[in-house]
Every structure is written in C-alpha cells, then in structure tokens.
Motif scaffolding. Structure first.
Motif, PDB file in Angstrom:
ATOM      1  N   ASN A   1       0.797  -1.222   0.000  1.00 59.21           N
ATOM      2  CA  ASN A   1       0.000   0.000   0.000  1.00 59.21           C
ATOM      3  C   ASN A   1       0.829   1.271   0.000  1.00 59.21           C
ATOM      4  O   ASN A   1       2.013   1.272   0.373  1.00 59.21           O
TER       5      ASN A   1
ATOM      6  N   ASN B   1      -5.135   1.103   1.958  1.00 60.23           N
ATOM      7  CA  ASN B   1      -5.637  -0.134   2.545  1.00 60.23           C
ATOM      8  C   ASN B   1      -5.918  -1.118   1.423  1.00 60.23           C
ATOM      9  O   ASN B   1      -5.826  -0.778   0.231  1.00 60.23           O
ATOM     10  N   THR B   2      -6.280  -2.330   1.783  1.00 61.50           N
ATOM     11  CA  THR B   2      -6.467  -3.382   0.782  1.00 61.50           C
ATOM     12  C   THR B   2      -7.563  -3.052  -0.226  1.00 61.50           C
ATOM     13  O   THR B   2      -7.537  -3.533  -1.356  1.00 61.50           O
TER      14      THR B   2
ATOM     15  N   TRP C   1      -2.495  -6.638   1.892  1.00 63.52           N
ATOM     16  CA  TRP C   1      -2.311  -6.565   3.335  1.00 63.52           C
ATOM     17  C   TRP C   1      -2.251  -5.102   3.762  1.00 63.52           C
ATOM     18  O   TRP C   1      -2.017  -4.209   2.941  1.00 63.52           O
ATOM     19  N   ASN C   2      -2.465  -4.878   5.037  1.00 63.96           N
ATOM     20  CA  ASN C   2      -2.401  -3.538   5.609  1.00 63.96           C
ATOM     21  C   ASN C   2      -1.243  -3.452   6.589  1.00 63.96           C
ATOM     22  O   ASN C   2      -1.020  -4.361   7.402  1.00 63.96           O
TER      23      ASN C   2
ATOM     24  N   GLN D   1      -2.490   0.684   9.764  1.00 65.66           N
ATOM     25  CA  GLN D   1      -3.608   0.778   8.841  1.00 65.66           C
ATOM     26  C   GLN D   1      -4.758  -0.096   9.348  1.00 65.66           C
ATOM     27  O   GLN D   1      -4.600  -0.868  10.291  1.00 65.66           O
TER      28      GLN D   1
ATOM     29  N   SER E   1      -5.027  -3.977  11.018  1.00 71.94           N
ATOM     30  CA  SER E   1      -3.730  -4.437  11.529  1.00 71.94           C
ATOM     31  C   SER E   1      -3.478  -3.756  12.874  1.00 71.94           C
ATOM     32  O   SER E   1      -3.821  -2.590  13.064  1.00 71.94           O
TER      33      SER E   1
ATOM     34  N   HIS F   1      -2.433   6.007  11.354  1.00 68.05           N
ATOM     35  CA  HIS F   1      -2.031   6.795  10.190  1.00 68.05           C
ATOM     36  C   HIS F   1      -1.119   7.951  10.594  1.00 68.05           C
ATOM     37  O   HIS F   1      -0.170   8.290   9.878  1.00 68.05           O
TER      38      HIS F   1
END
Length: 275
Positions: free
Chosen positions: A36, A41-42, A63-64, A68, A71, A193
C-alpha cells in the motif's frame, strides 16, 4: 520473533498483527503482492485491480501495514520504514506465495524494494510512482502533510492535496465528496495513520536499484503535481539493470484509483512476460 498465522491475520506478538487477504494463483502462476501507500488499505487493490488479475489466473496477496485498518500495533511501536519492510518480509515468509511479484504504490514501492534487497525471493517488482529523490521541496511537502493531519486529520490532508495527486477526470468525478464545509478535527497522535506519517520522514529513499537482479516495471503518472520530478525519475531509471518504464499522461499519483483496469492489464502483461 515467533510468528503464528490465522485465517486473516499474521500475529507478530501481543497486540501486534498484520491483516491480509490471500488468494493463491493457478498452478504455475504468479502471485501479485500488493504494498500500500502510506494512507492506503487493501480496498484500493481489491475493488478492481486484484479481481481482474485473479480472473487472469494470477494470485493476489493484499495486506495492511501496522497502523492501517485492521492491523494492530502496540503503543511502543515506531511505525517506520524498517518495521514495515520487516513486516512485509515476515508475511511473505509465512504465506510463501507462489512466484511472487511485488507491486508497490508510492512509498509502498520503497518497502517492496528494500524487502527484495534484504533477501526476500521475488520474481519481479513493480514500482508505481515510487521513483523520487527527497530534496528540499519534497521534504517540505512531507512535513506540511504531517502538519495538515496534526491540524485537521486525514480529511484536511485529502482536501488540500488530492487535487495535486490525481488526474482531472478523477477530480471532476469526485469533487463533490470533498470540501463539504466539515469541521476539521486534529488527528490523535496515537492513531496509526498519524504514527505512520510521523515516522515516514526518516525513510531512506536512496535505494541502490542497481543491485536489484530481477525484472522491474515502473509506471509514472505525469499528472502527479505533488511528488513528480521527471529529471529525478530519469536519473533513477538509469540505476536499473532490467527495467521497463511506462509513462501515463492521463494519470496522477493514485493509479489503482484513477486507472484500475489499465493497471491490471499492465500487471498481467508484465508478469506474463518473463519466466
């Protein structure tokens, strides 16, 4: 570090895990491992790009990052480039995707490159608007983006910078979703974030791309009016041993959102172009 996996999480320790979505490829096929952007995000991949690639027989691993959505990270974790790169390595080692091709958007390409240079096996590498040199202008931009989040959260960041990151079609289609006279709220410094952006300033962008011994595709959106410097891109391209470079004059920085179908086709063509 001991790791265990569940159906959708790689657990790295108490309070720390990586959320992932994995679909294996057809027999002998390649697996696209998407990395990412910092505030991504996914969903950026799963809306169009990943399903289109799976329809062509490819596998996908989305994946994150820690920090994010979904996770987890413990309060003492510094969510810097070294941590995210190490998490990518741990995830690939745990899932062991067949014939992986790493695809990184923006700083995600930096993490993907660093993971391969650290020894992770990959069949190919795709860098989407990754190539940049951190001079005074971009350093100022990075600091200003963090200041925007500190002042008004991600909504203020998007209102200020999305017009500079995207193409004109995206701006026209999505303008009504932004600047809706909301009251901006400062981001909590403990938010994932925020912590990712705070730590990103220490990332080392001086990547020895000349040491990458695998096929590489770079894609540059020429309507990126924030990070793009074509002189720097041209200089960095000379470092690669085996690379193909695409320039899209109708795209900005966020390629999976702006041109997902075209991006999927480019990934499929590139991945099918080498053994």
């Amino acid at each position: 570090m001991t790791t265990t996996s569940t159906s959708n999480h790689l657990v790295l320790g108490p309070g720390n895990s990586i959320y992932f979505e994995y679909d294996p490829p057809n027999a002998g096929g390649k697996t696209l491992v998407f990395v990412n952007a910092l505030t991504g995000n996914t969903g950026a991949w799963q809306s169009v790009v990943a399903p289109r690639c799976r329809a062509a027989g490819m596998g996908t691993l989305c994946w994150n990052f820690r920090g994010q959505v979904e996770s987890q990270f413990s309060e003492d974790r510094i969510l810097d480039a070294d941590l995210i790169t190490a998490d990518l390595i741990a995830l690939i080692e745990e899932i062991a995707p067949q014939n992986p091709v790493l695809v990184g958007l923006s700083i995600g390409g930096l993490f993907a490159s660093r993971a391969i240079l650290s020894g992770i096996k990959a069949d190919g590498l795709v860098l989407l608007n990754t190539l940049r040199i951190i001079g005074p202008r971009i350093a100022w931009i990075n600091d200003a983006m963090l200041a925007a989040v500190r002042t008004g959260g991600i909504p203020l960041l998007l209102d200020l910078y999305l017009p500079l990151l995207t193409n004109e079609d995206f701006q026209r289609d999505n303008r009504a979703k932004f600047l809706d006279t909301k009251t901006y709220t400062a981001e909590n410094p403990a938010n994932g974030h925020f912590k990712l952006m705070e730590a990103a300033g220490s990332a080392d962008w001086d990547v020895p791309y000349q040491n990458l011994d695998l096929p590489v595709l770079t894609v540059t959106g020429l309507q990126d009016r924030l990070f793009l410097d074509m002189d720097d891109v041209a200089e960095l391209r000379t470092r690669f041993k085996n690379a193909k470079h695409l320039e899209w004059d109708d795209a900005g920085h966020l390629l999976p959102l702006e041109h997902p179908e075209r991006l999927a086709e480019a990934l499929i063509e590139f991945s099918n172009g080498f053994a």
